[in-house]
Design a protein around this motif. Structure first.
Motif, mmCIF file in Angstrom:
data_model
loop_
_atom_site.group_PDB
_atom_site.id
_atom_site.type_symbol
_atom_site.label_atom_id
_atom_site.label_comp_id
_atom_site.label_asym_id
_atom_site.label_seq_id
_atom_site.Cartn_x
_atom_site.Cartn_y
_atom_site.Cartn_z
ATOM 1 N N ASP A 83 -33.320 -101.629 28.074
ATOM 2 C CA ASP A 83 -34.174 -100.486 27.788
ATOM 3 C C ASP A 83 -33.414 -99.482 26.917
ATOM 4 O O ASP A 83 -32.255 -99.707 26.558
ATOM 5 N N SER A 84 -34.058 -98.381 26.597
ATOM 6 C CA SER A 84 -33.463 -97.409 25.670
ATOM 7 C C SER A 84 -32.226 -96.719 26.237
ATOM 8 O O SER A 84 -31.489 -96.068 25.497
ATOM 9 N N LEU A 85 -31.983 -96.876 27.546
ATOM 10 C CA LEU A 85 -30.823 -96.249 28.184
ATOM 11 C C LEU A 85 -29.652 -97.222 28.350
ATOM 12 O O LEU A 85 -28.663 -96.886 28.995
ATOM 13 N N TYR A 86 -29.771 -98.426 27.794
ATOM 14 C CA TYR A 86 -28.714 -99.444 27.861
ATOM 15 C C TYR A 86 -28.457 -99.923 29.297
ATOM 16 O O TYR A 86 -27.364 -100.378 29.613
ATOM 17 N N ILE A 87 -29.447 -99.824 30.176
ATOM 18 C CA ILE A 87 -29.218 -100.136 31.585
ATOM 19 C C ILE A 87 -29.940 -101.405 32.018
ATOM 20 O O ILE A 87 -29.321 -102.410 32.350
ATOM 21 N N LYS A 88 -31.266 -101.377 32.019
ATOM 22 C CA LYS A 88 -32.066 -102.453 32.575
ATOM 23 C C LYS A 88 -32.409 -103.492 31.522
ATOM 24 O O LYS A 88 -32.823 -103.154 30.419
ATOM 25 N N GLU A 89 -32.243 -104.789 31.882
ATOM 26 C CA GLU A 89 -32.579 -105.854 30.942
ATOM 27 C C GLU A 89 -34.071 -105.826 30.616
ATOM 28 O O GLU A 89 -34.908 -105.571 31.489
ATOM 29 N N ALA A 90 -34.388 -106.068 29.360
ATOM 30 C CA ALA A 90 -35.764 -105.978 28.876
ATOM 31 C C ALA A 90 -36.187 -107.309 28.259
ATOM 32 O O ALA A 90 -35.349 -108.114 27.857
ATOM 33 N N ASN A 110 -41.268 -104.038 20.838
ATOM 34 C CA ASN A 110 -39.842 -103.831 21.059
ATOM 35 C C ASN A 110 -39.322 -102.608 20.329
ATOM 36 O O ASN A 110 -38.426 -101.919 20.812
ATOM 37 N N SER A 111 -39.906 -102.325 19.168
ATOM 38 C CA SER A 111 -39.524 -101.113 18.442
ATOM 39 C C SER A 111 -40.072 -99.867 19.124
ATOM 40 O O SER A 111 -39.359 -98.869 19.291
ATOM 41 N N TYR A 112 -41.327 -99.941 19.560
ATOM 42 C CA TYR A 112 -41.966 -98.793 20.217
ATOM 43 C C TYR A 112 -41.256 -98.444 21.523
ATOM 44 O O TYR A 112 -41.067 -97.269 21.852
ATOM 45 N N LEU A 113 -40.841 -99.482 22.268
ATOM 46 C CA LEU A 113 -40.176 -99.273 23.551
ATOM 47 C C LEU A 113 -38.684 -98.991 23.403
ATOM 48 O O LEU A 113 -37.988 -98.779 24.391
ATOM 49 N N GLU A 114 -38.190 -99.012 22.158
ATOM 50 C CA GLU A 114 -36.806 -98.647 21.828
ATOM 51 C C GLU A 114 -35.790 -99.504 22.592
ATOM 52 O O GLU A 114 -34.809 -98.994 23.140
ATOM 53 N N LYS A 116 -32.665 -101.938 23.253
ATOM 54 C CA LYS A 116 -31.324 -101.936 22.679
ATOM 55 C C LYS A 116 -30.698 -103.327 22.784
ATOM 56 O O LYS A 116 -30.687 -103.924 23.857
ATOM 57 N N SER A 117 -30.173 -103.812 21.673
ATOM 58 C CA SER A 117 -29.550 -105.125 21.620
ATOM 59 C C SER A 117 -28.067 -104.978 21.300
ATOM 60 O O SER A 117 -27.695 -104.284 20.353
ATOM 61 N N PHE A 118 -27.230 -105.666 22.095
ATOM 62 C CA PHE A 118 -25.792 -105.595 21.825
ATOM 63 C C PHE A 118 -25.075 -106.681 22.607
ATOM 64 O O PHE A 118 -25.616 -107.227 23.576
#
Length: 336
Positions: A83-90, A110-114, A116-118
């Protein structure tokens, strides 16, 4: 008219006017005035609609091991898509019985929900960012810069409609990831990922597929783990295939010279013939650490078969071989 009657009439008239005003005001308040939707509202409505008619698919996560910091201890790098907070897998993908649900809808969500990929190196608290849909491929490519550590090669999965991409090589140095080399590739060169994967075609990348079959996903994962983009040779050279990176395509001066003197003269001026493992290569004069395997052939004035390189065609398949211990190896920035 008597004064008292006049006063009563005036009071009655005033009361009637007030009642009319109150009634009209109440009617005005009851009228429903359409509210104009903002751009933000429209995006939320679209996202809610797509989420309502689809099922999320988490997708594959790469896990890469190796000694990336040279301490002789195995390191583990884990792909994250959160998610956008780098916490929960999406979820990376979505599946739907609605035939109007398309690849572009996945990219929008995926863009709207922001999301994060890393790729995460937890022990070092380091992240390497991925593409819109994570990573198309990741590999421990070994010690390609001869510094005693493993290097990392990755291909981002971008939210686009093209199978043309790049493979990036990273080394860990001075407490951070450092990019040391990039080579152009096609996405169809790599195996599909389990659970869900893109379907890259020859001229584009327009679709994706999903599967929840356990046996199929196990076979896909085995195939993915067995694949190697980098091929090693005992002479401390590495070889890989990809799109043409010889350097004439897109270089106006080089292209003009090529057009003027022709392929064979250009190759003779900038390359030297070499035979490696019974195969003919052309070694670059400006950087003798780089070799290209000979491609198609033509005939010279004497009718002799002359191997050539696809100099000016950016879509040609080229085999590149690099000697990693050569002083001019492009992998090692300290040797330039």
């Amino acid at each position: 008219m008597k004064p008292r009657f006049l006063i009563i009439s005036l009071l009655g008239g005033s009361l009637l006017v007030m009642l009319c005003i109150a009634s009209c005001s109440r009617k005005h308040l009851d009228v429903q005035v359409p509210m104009a939707l903002t751009g933000k509202d429209s995006l939320q409505i679209k996202a809610d609609s797509l989420l309502g008619k689809s099922t999320p698919i988490m997708g594959y996560r790469f896990v890469i091991t190796g000694d990336f910091d040279g301490d002789k201890i195995t390191d583990t790098l884990i792909e994250r898509y959160t998610d956008s907070l780098y916490i929960k897998e999406a979820p990376k993908y979505y599946t739907s019985a609605d035939t109007t649900f398309e690849y572009s809808d996945v990219l929008f969500l995926n863009s709207y929900l922001e999301y994060k990929s890393f790729i995460n190196w937890k022990q070092k608290q380091l992240r390497l960012p991925g593409g819109h849909l994570g990573f198309h491929y990741i590999e421990n490519c070994g010690d390609v810069n001869d510094d005693g550590k493993d290097e990392l090669m990755l291909v981002n999965q971008w939210g686009d409609f093209s199978n043309c991409n790049s493979a990036h090589f990273y080394t860990y140095a001075d407490g951070q990831w450092e990019k040391i080399y990039t080579t152009p590739i096609w996405e169809w060169q790599f195996p599909p990922t389990p659970s869900a994967s893109m379907f890259p075609g020859l001229f584009g990348n327009f679709d994706y597929g999903t599967t929840d079959d356990v046996a199929d996903n196990a076979a896909l994962e085995a195939q993915l783990k067995a694949f190697r983009f980098i091929k090693w040779y005992p002479d401390h050279s590495v070889e890989f295939n990809g799109r043409n990176d010889i350097g004439v395509n897109g270089n106006d001066a080089a292209y003009a010279e090529l057009e003027k003197i022709g392929d064979m003269a250009y190759i003779k001026k900038y390359f030297r013939r070499a035979v490696l493992n019974d195969s003919l290569y052309f070694r670059r004069i400006d950087n003798p650490s780089i070799y290209y395997r000979a491609g198609g052939a033509t005939y010279n004035e004497d009718g002799e078969d002359v191997p050539l390189l696809p100099l000016d065609d950016g879509a040609s398949d080229v085999t590149t071989r690099i000697f990693i211990r050569h002083p001019q190896s492009p992998f090692n920035t300290t040797r330039r």
